[in-house]
Design an enzyme around this catalytic site. Sequence first.
Site, mmCIF file in Angstrom:
data_model
loop_
_atom_site.group_PDB
_atom_site.id
_atom_site.type_symbol
_atom_site.label_atom_id
_atom_site.label_comp_id
_atom_site.label_asym_id
_atom_site.label_seq_id
_atom_site.Cartn_x
_atom_site.Cartn_y
_atom_site.Cartn_z
ATOM 1 N N LYS A 42 0.778 -1.111 -0.127
ATOM 2 C CA LYS A 42 -0.079 -0.038 -0.169
ATOM 3 C C LYS A 42 0.797 1.203 -0.119
ATOM 4 C CE LYS A 42 -1.188 2.629 2.696
ATOM 5 N NZ LYS A 42 -0.717 3.775 3.104
ATOM 6 N N THR A 67 10.066 1.978 1.954
ATOM 7 C CA THR A 67 8.614 2.867 1.412
ATOM 8 C C THR A 67 7.514 2.595 1.564
ATOM 9 O OG1 THR A 67 10.576 3.967 0.063
ATOM 10 C CG2 THR A 67 8.395 4.977 0.105
ATOM 11 N N GLU A 117 -0.362 10.197 -5.391
ATOM 12 C CA GLU A 117 -1.744 10.972 -4.913
ATOM 13 C C GLU A 117 -1.838 12.232 -6.086
ATOM 14 O OE1 GLU A 117 -2.047 10.318 -0.096
ATOM 15 O OE2 GLU A 117 -1.097 12.066 -0.824
ATOM 16 N N ASN A 147 -4.325 15.945 -0.028
ATOM 17 C CA ASN A 147 -3.839 16.199 1.337
ATOM 18 C C ASN A 147 -4.458 17.191 2.209
ATOM 19 O OD1 ASN A 147 -1.533 14.143 1.786
ATOM 20 N ND2 ASN A 147 -1.296 14.681 -0.524
#
Length: 408
Positions: A182, A193, A280, A403
């Site tokens: 993920k 990471t 993202e 975010n």
Amino acid sequence: MTSRSPLAPATFPKLPDIAGVTLRVARAQYKNWDRCDLTYVELAPGTRVAGVFTRNVCCSSEVELGREQVKGGIGRALIVNAGNSNAFTGYRGREAVEQIMAQVADHLSCAQSEVFVSSTGVIGVPLPKDKARAGVEAALTAAPCSWEAAAETICTTDTFAKGSAATAVVGDKTVHVAGIVKGSGMIAPDMATMLGYIFTDAAVAPALLQAMLSEATGGSFNSITVDSDTSTSDTVLLFATGLAGNAPLTTRDDPGADALYAAIRKVALDLAQQVVRDGEGASKFIEVQVSGAVSDDSAKRVALAIANSPLVKTAIAGEDANWGRVVMAVGKAGEPADRDKLAIRFGDHWVARDGLPVDDYDEAPVAAHLKGLEIRVGADLGLGEGRATVWTCDLTHGYISINADYRS
């Protein structure tokens, strides 16, 4: 999950069953959402484990404990929580992790140190012990599930579940490797990471397993970046159940060891690149290649300077062939470079050499390349034989939107 990334694979891959690995999911409801958010993996007795972890000094208790646990080399279970990272939560966070470890260890009649826990999500909120206990209890008694269900459950801002598999021949046995991961934001290389889990049925000594994972990480998980931010929870674990029936591997010189390593590295690289493809707000997958550096390490630092540059990433998002931003990123990397030896390319098209635009530079083919979903940027420093490749994505307004609203 939100709308699927345009860079996502068409479907979740078919992953093989791994002998000694049983997957289950449950709902702990760490966030106000209607979905499973707890993955439980039960592992056969004697399963070996290796791990790499974030070097972020504000790491979670899960990471602190995991670093010590892998030294024992044995793993009997894995619990992954989504929705709450349990990082920066002091003694309350550690108590919640130890409660989970004790609960699973009691169920399996194993040592607490053999139960690995990871958490991902919002920082600064202690993992609720009541929800943790109920969620784990539900997972322990749940029906076995698919790889895809397990991968979906550990997601947070991901837009698709990520998995990969490979095989290798060790002696006269075919061994299998499968992994899930993920990650979408707060992605930057620093030992490991995001959260990634790789499983194999091969029989491998813990020291060799650790060496293989550490080496594979360098060219995969440590060669990606989305936003240059290293998470407080970054973890990659590699489990080997030993049930394939091969003669146990103890050194890299053993027959089949190189084949197993190649399979592990293939899975690690595929998973790492999927994380970038799900960056993202990403609309483009970017490969950055640096050559001609004084060393491979120097080349990698230059490549990361390019890959992490907001100006480079936004130019590519806007499909603007602004190669001057690549020049800027090379120059700011703090590595040996010579303006008058530097060459820059997009795709297969060189746009600058020897500190100047190439003669008869035609921007049309470069612009055409930048309209694609997969972009290649190259820089040759002209100083030596060092080279490196890293992978990143562009930077769009979607990253800001995700975010800015993350805790909502």
